[in-house]
Design a protein around this motif. Structure first.
Motif, mmCIF file in Angstrom:
data_model
loop_
_atom_site.group_PDB
_atom_site.id
_atom_site.type_symbol
_atom_site.label_atom_id
_atom_site.label_comp_id
_atom_site.label_asym_id
_atom_site.label_seq_id
_atom_site.Cartn_x
_atom_site.Cartn_y
_atom_site.Cartn_z
ATOM 1 N N ASP A 1 0.819 -1.212 0.000
ATOM 2 C CA ASP A 1 0.000 0.000 0.000
ATOM 3 C C ASP A 1 0.854 1.265 0.000
ATOM 4 O O ASP A 1 0.350 2.340 -0.308
ATOM 5 C CB ASP A 1 -0.886 0.041 1.260
ATOM 6 C CG ASP A 1 -1.797 -1.163 1.365
ATOM 7 O OD1 ASP A 1 -2.587 -1.387 0.438
ATOM 8 O OD2 ASP A 1 -1.699 -1.885 2.384
ATOM 9 N N ILE A 2 2.115 1.137 0.381
ATOM 10 C CA ILE A 2 3.038 2.269 0.486
ATOM 11 C C ILE A 2 4.312 1.908 -0.256
ATOM 12 O O ILE A 2 4.913 0.858 -0.009
ATOM 13 C CB ILE A 2 3.372 2.587 1.959
ATOM 14 C CG1 ILE A 2 2.107 2.913 2.743
ATOM 15 C CG2 ILE A 2 4.369 3.738 2.051
ATOM 16 C CD1 ILE A 2 2.333 3.010 4.246
ATOM 17 N N ILE A 3 4.748 2.794 -1.161
ATOM 18 C CA ILE A 3 5.987 2.593 -1.897
ATOM 19 C C ILE A 3 6.927 3.751 -1.587
ATOM 20 O O ILE A 3 6.568 4.920 -1.773
ATOM 21 C CB ILE A 3 5.749 2.514 -3.416
ATOM 22 C CG1 ILE A 3 4.778 1.382 -3.750
ATOM 23 C CG2 ILE A 3 7.076 2.330 -4.158
ATOM 24 C CD1 ILE A 3 5.291 0.003 -3.437
ATOM 25 N N LEU A 4 8.129 3.434 -1.142
ATOM 26 C CA LEU A 4 9.130 4.462 -0.883
ATOM 27 C C LEU A 4 9.884 4.787 -2.170
ATOM 28 O O LEU A 4 10.242 3.876 -2.938
ATOM 29 C CB LEU A 4 10.121 3.994 0.183
ATOM 30 C CG LEU A 4 9.723 4.248 1.646
ATOM 31 C CD1 LEU A 4 8.439 3.517 2.014
ATOM 32 C CD2 LEU A 4 10.858 3.839 2.585
ATOM 33 N N THR A 5 10.093 6.063 -2.397
ATOM 34 C CA THR A 5 10.849 6.475 -3.570
ATOM 35 C C THR A 5 12.310 6.044 -3.450
ATOM 36 O O THR A 5 12.833 5.841 -2.353
ATOM 37 C CB THR A 5 10.797 8.003 -3.750
ATOM 38 O OG1 THR A 5 11.297 8.635 -2.557
ATOM 39 C CG2 THR A 5 9.375 8.473 -4.014
ATOM 40 N N ASN A 6 12.969 5.942 -4.566
ATOM 41 C CA ASN A 6 14.379 5.541 -4.618
ATOM 42 C C ASN A 6 15.269 6.762 -4.358
ATOM 43 O O ASN A 6 16.007 7.212 -5.225
ATOM 44 C CB ASN A 6 14.681 4.914 -5.985
ATOM 45 C CG ASN A 6 16.148 4.531 -6.130
ATOM 46 O OD1 ASN A 6 16.779 4.093 -5.181
ATOM 47 N ND2 ASN A 6 16.682 4.722 -7.324
ATOM 48 N N THR A 7 15.159 7.295 -3.126
ATOM 49 C CA THR A 7 15.855 8.550 -2.810
ATOM 50 C C THR A 7 16.506 8.508 -1.432
ATOM 51 O O THR A 7 16.770 9.550 -0.838
ATOM 52 C CB THR A 7 14.867 9.738 -2.865
ATOM 53 O OG1 THR A 7 13.721 9.444 -2.032
ATOM 54 C CG2 THR A 7 14.412 10.008 -4.282
ATOM 55 N N PHE A 8 16.788 7.313 -0.927
ATOM 56 C CA PHE A 8 17.355 7.179 0.417
ATOM 57 C C PHE A 8 18.601 8.056 0.605
ATOM 58 O O PHE A 8 18.773 8.707 1.620
ATOM 59 C CB PHE A 8 17.695 5.710 0.683
ATOM 60 C CG PHE A 8 18.355 5.462 2.006
ATOM 61 C CD1 PHE A 8 17.604 5.371 3.167
ATOM 62 C CD2 PHE A 8 19.736 5.310 2.090
ATOM 63 C CE1 PHE A 8 18.211 5.137 4.392
ATOM 64 C CE2 PHE A 8 20.344 5.071 3.316
ATOM 65 C CZ PHE A 8 19.586 4.988 4.466
ATOM 66 N N GLY A 9 19.470 8.071 -0.376
ATOM 67 C CA GLY A 9 20.694 8.874 -0.303
ATOM 68 C C GLY A 9 20.597 10.152 -1.106
ATOM 69 O O GLY A 9 21.580 10.599 -1.705
ATOM 70 N N GLY A 10 19.426 10.774 -1.098
ATOM 71 C CA GLY A 10 19.166 11.897 -1.994
ATOM 72 C C GLY A 10 19.540 13.276 -1.500
ATOM 73 O O GLY A 10 19.225 14.261 -2.158
ATOM 74 N N THR A 11 20.208 13.398 -0.341
ATOM 75 C CA THR A 11 20.703 14.714 0.073
ATOM 76 C C THR A 11 21.988 15.040 -0.687
ATOM 77 O O THR A 11 22.677 14.138 -1.187
ATOM 78 C CB THR A 11 21.003 14.767 1.574
ATOM 79 O OG1 THR A 11 21.994 13.774 1.881
ATOM 80 C CG2 THR A 11 19.745 14.524 2.399
#
Length: 362
Positions: free
Chosen positions: A60-70
């Motif tokens: 129901d929830i999908i995390l974007t592929n941005t874990f290391g996005g800072t």
């Protein structure tokens, strides 16, 4: 306009999040030391296919592929000036997946730690930390994320800076810490510490909990310890690693079977956890078994520590001691300082990929 994530929280007894990003991308070509975030631009269909497979499996929830996005993280790959581009591209992919689903699917903007230690122990100032998180948060929000999802945080200073930055977007905030050092975070926080400290944040996140760690039994134990200091109505989150990583034929494989992750999902619901998912090593097949387990489960009594161990496996002595002590025995701790020596720190998930030692979740 009503927020889709908040509306879904009101109407559902539980929500199933997705599984791993990095460890699944290694299966389709990501190399140790690569930045998976760059694939939002360079390999968007591979990101789309992975996320769609989680939705097809029942997430129901999908995390974007941005874990290391800072920019702090992207600087390691000479992409610090592409933060807005990379994060916006990630949301675009995940929104495409969500919009094509036959049910509501939440786009959660993943935000991991900066990788730097905050002052006074480290060199990163609070102001610079807030600025880094703010840049990423606004990129995710403006691209259309439903919620900002802070994960794998270890230090209270970084958590406070991240929440402060995210609050400026007006989006709901979810935050999870990683308890992987004898029942504590890398910086010494216990789950009960976290449950107390989260109430001091402004704003208070709409949901909080744990991710990553060292397996399902330790994860549920951490959440039960956290629940001892939670309040009625708190939404708890559990996103456990799929067992323990082991070398098999020259590659890292996680020990958790689909059946174990299904059992973990049932125990998590019985422990009062509302948002349940997987972290490192969790594949769409694991998520499918978790969905089937949840769909066919009747909520039962909260399992005891002995029952958790018998059904999911052993836990560390530290986690056991904190749970047995109860909320009064699990007193707040000071962050670990390493003797006062300043050092650059990296979260457990990203450290493996950056060091090239083994392909952990990133």
């Amino acid at each position: 306009m009503a927020n889709k994530f908040l509306e879904l929280l009101k109407t559902r007894d539980w929500l199933l999040a997705d599984g791993a990003t990095g460890t699944n991308l290694f299966e389709v070509g990501l190399q140790t030391g690569d930045a998976p975030e760059l694939w939002n631009v360079d390999e968007p269909e591979k990101i789309y296919n992975l996320q769609k497979s989680f939705v097809d499996a029942g997430s129901d929830i999908i995390l974007t592929n941005t874990f290391g996005g800072t920019r702090n993280r992207m600087k390691l790959h000479k992409a610090q000036d592409r933060v807005a581009e990379i994060n916006a591209a990630a949301v675009k992919i995940t929104k495409r997946v969500a919009d094509q689903a036959d049910r509501p699917v939440i786009v959660a903007g993943s935000m991991g730690p900066t990788g730097d230690i905050f002052e006074p122990v480290g060199s990163l100032s609070r102001e610079d930390g807030i600025a880094a998180f703010r840049e990423q948060a606004f990129a995710l929000a403006e691209a259309g994320a439903d919620v900002l999802w802070l994960e794998t945080i270890s230090a209270p200073e970084e958590l406070e800076a991240a929440v402060t930055a995210c609050s400026e977007t007006g989006l709901p905030i979810v935050t999870t810490l990683s308890f992987d050092t004898n029942g504590r975070t890398m910086m010494g926080l216990t789950p009960a510490d976290f449950a107390r400290r989260v109430k001091e944040l402004s704003p208070v996140p709409v949901a909080y909990g744990a991710n990553c760690g060292v397996g399902a039994s330790e994860m549920v134990t951490a959440l039960q310890n956290m629940a001892m200091c939670s309040e009625e109505g708190d939404v708890l989150v559990s996103k456990s690693n799929c067992g323990i990583p082991e070398y098999v034929d020259g590659a890292i494989r996680y020990t958790g079977t689909p059946e174990l992750m299904a059992e973990y999902a049932r125990i998590a619901v019985d422990s009062g956890i509302k948002i349940i998912g997987g972290c490192c090593g969790t594949t769409p097949n694991h998520v499918r078994h978790m969905r089937e387990a949840l769909d066919n489960h009747t909520r039962g009594a909260k399992p005891s520590l002995d029952e958790i161990v018998s059904r999911l496996g052993e836990i560390s002595n530290g986690a056991r001691a904190m749970n047995e002590a109860g909320p009064l025995g699990a007193k707040p701790t000071e962050p670990v300082t390493g003797g006062g020596k300043k050092r650059r720190g990296r979260d457990p998930k990203r450290k493996a990929a950056d060091d090239g030692k083994f392909p952990g979740e990133v």
